[in-house]
Design a protein around this motif. Sequence first.
Motif, PDB file in Angstrom:
ATOM      1  N   VAL A  12     -21.576  14.342  27.117  1.00 35.96           N
ATOM      2  CA  VAL A  12     -22.073  12.979  27.479  1.00 35.96           C
ATOM      3  C   VAL A  12     -23.209  13.086  28.494  1.00 35.96           C
ATOM      4  O   VAL A  12     -24.344  12.320  28.203  1.00 35.96           O
ATOM      5  N   THR A  13     -23.142  14.020  29.620  1.00 30.44           N
ATOM      6  CA  THR A  13     -24.275  14.251  30.461  1.00 30.44           C
ATOM      7  C   THR A  13     -25.423  14.729  29.441  1.00 30.44           C
ATOM      8  O   THR A  13     -26.641  14.328  29.812  1.00 30.44           O
ATOM      9  N   ALA A  14     -25.201  15.958  28.701  1.00 29.24           N
ATOM     10  CA  ALA A  14     -26.136  16.412  28.016  1.00 29.24           C
ATOM     11  C   ALA A  14     -26.962  15.547  27.049  1.00 29.24           C
ATOM     12  O   ALA A  14     -28.230  15.404  26.927  1.00 29.24           O
ATOM     13  N   PHE A  15     -26.379  14.592  26.569  1.00 21.21           N
ATOM     14  CA  PHE A  15     -26.788  13.653  25.616  1.00 21.21           C
ATOM     15  C   PHE A  15     -27.597  12.325  26.282  1.00 21.21           C
ATOM     16  O   PHE A  15     -28.788  12.121  25.975  1.00 21.21           O
ATOM     17  N   ALA A  16     -26.879  12.127  27.368  1.00 20.15           N
ATOM     18  CA  ALA A  16     -27.865  11.188  28.408  1.00 20.15           C
ATOM     19  C   ALA A  16     -28.863  11.597  28.767  1.00 20.15           C
ATOM     20  O   ALA A  16     -29.923  10.880  28.813  1.00 20.15           O
ATOM     21  N   LEU A  20     -31.920   9.287  27.780  1.00 16.67           N
ATOM     22  CA  LEU A  20     -32.563   8.069  28.623  1.00 16.67           C
ATOM     23  C   LEU A  20     -33.943   8.066  28.489  1.00 16.67           C
ATOM     24  O   LEU A  20     -34.564   7.298  28.698  1.00 16.67           O
ATOM     25  N   PRO A  21     -34.931   9.144  28.425  1.00 12.62           N
ATOM     26  CA  PRO A  21     -36.342   9.076  28.379  1.00 12.62           C
ATOM     27  C   PRO A  21     -36.802   8.185  27.202  1.00 12.62           C
ATOM     28  O   PRO A  21     -37.741   7.334  27.427  1.00 12.62           O
ATOM     29  N   PHE A  22     -36.068   8.220  26.015  1.00  7.59           N
ATOM     30  CA  PHE A  22     -36.410   7.441  24.890  1.00  7.59           C
ATOM     31  C   PHE A  22     -35.885   5.881  25.059  1.00  7.59           C
ATOM     32  O   PHE A  22     -36.629   5.075  24.705  1.00  7.59           O
ATOM     33  N   ALA A  23     -34.905   5.679  25.820  1.00  4.10           N
ATOM     34  CA  ALA A  23     -34.410   4.398  26.105  1.00  4.10           C
ATOM     35  C   ALA A  23     -35.265   3.606  27.100  1.00  4.10           C
ATOM     36  O   ALA A  23     -35.370   2.427  26.946  1.00  4.10           O
ATOM     37  N   TYR A  38     -38.373   9.204  37.205  1.00  8.37           N
ATOM     38  CA  TYR A  38     -39.221  10.157  36.266  1.00  8.37           C
ATOM     39  C   TYR A  38     -38.943  11.426  37.079  1.00  8.37           C
ATOM     40  O   TYR A  38     -38.542  12.648  36.154  1.00  8.37           O
ATOM     41  N   ARG A  39     -38.747  11.639  38.170  1.00  7.50           N
ATOM     42  CA  ARG A  39     -38.703  13.061  38.678  1.00  7.50           C
ATOM     43  C   ARG A  39     -37.091  13.631  38.608  1.00  7.50           C
ATOM     44  O   ARG A  39     -36.880  14.829  38.114  1.00  7.50           O
ATOM     45  N   PHE A  40     -36.261  12.726  38.719  1.00  5.39           N
ATOM     46  CA  PHE A  40     -34.963  13.023  37.950  1.00  5.39           C
ATOM     47  C   PHE A  40     -34.783  13.532  36.706  1.00  5.39           C
ATOM     48  O   PHE A  40     -34.017  14.427  36.407  1.00  5.39           O
ATOM     49  N   VAL A  41     -35.272  12.904  35.823  1.00 11.92           N
ATOM     50  CA  VAL A  41     -35.276  13.132  34.343  1.00 11.92           C
ATOM     51  C   VAL A  41     -35.958  14.436  34.242  1.00 11.92           C
ATOM     52  O   VAL A  41     -35.479  15.485  33.551  1.00 11.92           O
TER      53      VAL A  41
END
Length: 114
Positions: A12-16, A20-23, A38-41
């Motif tokens: 789940v975390t790897a997918f998230a 997330l950037p696309f969402a 942005y920095r977190f991603v």
Amino acid sequence: MMLWLLISFAAVTAFAFRALPFAFKNTPALTHTNGSFYRFVSYSAQAMLGVIIYDTAFNKLDAPSFLQQFQIIDGLKILLLAGTFVVVAKTKKILPSFLASLVIYLLAFVYLNN
């Protein structure tokens, strides 16, 4: 049960972190490059890259095993990784830093194994 919980959490975390950037691609959270989201991603992607590099460079050893089996070539790998990080951070150029580190590593590897 604990193994399946760990596997599902990792999935789940790897997918998230990849989704997330696309969402949020058109939101101000990702268009503002100095923002915390942005920095977190960005940092999560770099952390995953760091894990891949560590696994590749040090044969997936945990810290106690790594310290017990430490060799000169491992010290060189650490210095080259740190040096490459500093050079890339200062110059913003990945390929020349990578190639220079690769040449240094290959020369040291040949020297130490002859």
